[in-house]
Design an enzyme around this catalytic site. Structure first.
Site, PDB file in Angstrom:
ATOM      1  N   HIS A 164      -2.871   7.452   3.163  1.00  0.00           N
ATOM      2  CA  HIS A 164      -3.440   6.109   2.444  1.00  0.00           C
ATOM      3  C   HIS A 164      -4.899   5.648   3.423  1.00  0.00           C
ATOM      4  CE1 HIS A 164      -3.853   2.039   1.266  1.00  0.00           C
ATOM      5  NE2 HIS A 164      -3.140   1.501   2.501  1.00  0.00           N
ATOM      6  N   CYS A 218       0.887  -1.461   0.042  1.00  0.00           N
ATOM      7  CA  CYS A 218      -0.236  -0.053  -0.110  1.00  0.00           C
ATOM      8  C   CYS A 218       1.175   1.540  -0.029  1.00  0.00           C
ATOM      9  CB  CYS A 218      -1.038  -0.336   1.094  1.00  0.00           C
ATOM     10  SG  CYS A 218      -1.622  -1.368   1.532  1.00  0.00           S
ATOM     11  N   ASN A 276     -10.539   0.085   0.207  1.00  0.00           N
ATOM     12  CA  ASN A 276      -8.533   0.121  -0.255  1.00  0.00           C
ATOM     13  C   ASN A 276      -7.966  -0.751  -1.226  1.00  0.00           C
ATOM     14  OD1 ASN A 276      -5.811  -0.484   0.791  1.00  0.00           O
ATOM     15  ND2 ASN A 276      -5.996  -1.210   2.279  1.00  0.00           N
TER      16      ASN A 276
END
Ligand code: UT7
Length: 323
Positions: A250, A113, A280
């Protein structure tokens, strides 16, 4: 002094929207649980024949269209991704060819990520050292290809998308600093533990390719670690919390985002949140949020942006940007 500046952004999302109510039909979960624990209401899922490179290409065509920049003038392509189309050539090479660029350097960065922050950090260094003038920096994923749809602990979280920025050399400040870190000691808490070298699991669905996560452990480390990187980034730039105009985090979990905002004494009105509609999207989440912040007119030229991410590895990173 030579800096790199963001001169354009672009993004792409698959058409298919999957709501929490859709997931209630296939999993032992509820819209209430997902909203309360994650902030996610819906997410986008790539079509069966739509790949990471397809999404990246769409986002890149958008940024070239918006800026009028000729793809041939790009000196470097860096793609943050954990879900490349192929083992090789890299997604960056496939993308470079599709966009009609020739012979510029092109490579992928796998930092889960944190992939976009890592890619941005690398491209910034190439520009600052004078090696190149323009870079295409992408975060693109089809993470749902790695989701085990019978695991409610992960299936409700992940999604697909792509975001991109063009970085250009400038005498004016742009990216002020980037910070990247990793700690491989926690690999087992968040991973997809098969691969070419270690081997796949032929008897299992998707040959054993699936995301495994001990969510509540990852959550605790993420909150702690992102708090630390906020301090590190401010210190490196001799800045106070009040100097930051926007937090562009994020998008893994609204509660993690809120904890980082609290650490910065930042009201949620100054935080870009897309997790409710994007889920996500791993490497794509920060550039998708940045593109939304820019195109909605929220972020203005001259403002200070703090970008941050945390993901499998563990990896984490930040970028402080005078936009
Ligand atoms: O992007 C890379 C980094 N990733 C992250 O930052 C993710 C970090 N982790 C998280 O976002 C959160 O930990 C999750 C959203 C994954 C989970 O939330 P949580 O509040 O930490 O829940 P938990 O894992 O502690 O589980 C609490 C309960 C459990 O049931 P019991 O044991 O208390 O009966 C789970 O089985 O919630 C249950 N649960 C669910 N219930 C309904 C787990 N997933 C679900 C679900 N629907 N989808």
């Amino acid at each position: 002094m030579r800096y790199s500046r963001i001169i354009g952004t672009g993004s792409a999302l698959p058409e298919k929207v999957v709501t929490n109510h859709d997931l209630e039909k296939i999993l032992d979960t509820s819209d209430t649980w997902i909203r309360e624990r994650t902030g996610i209401c819906e997410r986008r899922i790539a079509a069966d024949d739509q790949t990471t490179c397809d999404l990246a290409e769409e986002a890149c065509r958008q940024v070239f269209e918006r800026t009028g920049i000729d793809p041939q003038s790009i000196d470097l392509v860096v793609v943050g991704t954990t879900t490349p189309d192929l083992i090789f050539p890299s997604t960056a090479c496939l993308l470079q060819h599709r966009l009609g660029m020739t012979e510029c350097g092109a490579f992928d960065v796998n930092a889960a990520c944190s992939g976009f922050i890592y890619a941005l950090s690398v491209a910034d260094k190439f520009i600052r050292t004078g090696s190149i003038k323009r870079a295409l920096v992408v975060g693109a994923e089809t993470l749902t290809r790695m989701v085990d749809w019978s695991d409610r602990g992960t299936a409700v979280l992940f999604a697909d998308g792509a975001g991109v920025v063009i970085l250009e050399a400038s005498d004016e400040p742009g990216i002020l600093s980037t910070h990247i870190h990793a700690n491989g000691g926690h690999a087992d808490l968040l991973c997809a533990d098969v691969g070419v070298s270690k081997g796949f699991k032929p008897g299992e669905p998707n040959a054993g390719v699936k995301v495994f996560m001990t969510g509540n452990e990852v959550f605790k480390v993420a909150v702690r670690t992102l708090g630390r990187i906020v301090d590190e980034t401010l210190e490196a730039n001799n800045m106070e919390k009040s100097d930051i105009d926007w937090l562009i985090p994020h998008q893994a979990n609204l509660r993690i985002i809120q904890a980082t905002a609290k650490k910065l004494n930042m009201p949620m009105e100054r935080v870009i949140v897309t997790v409710h509609k994007h889920g996500n999207t791993s490497s794509a989440s920060v550039p998708l949020a940045l593109d939304e912040a820019v195109t909605s007119g929220q972020v203005k030229r001259g403002e200070n942006l703090l970008l941050e991410a945390f993901g499998g590895g563990f990896t984490w990173g930040s970028a402080l940007i005078k936009y």
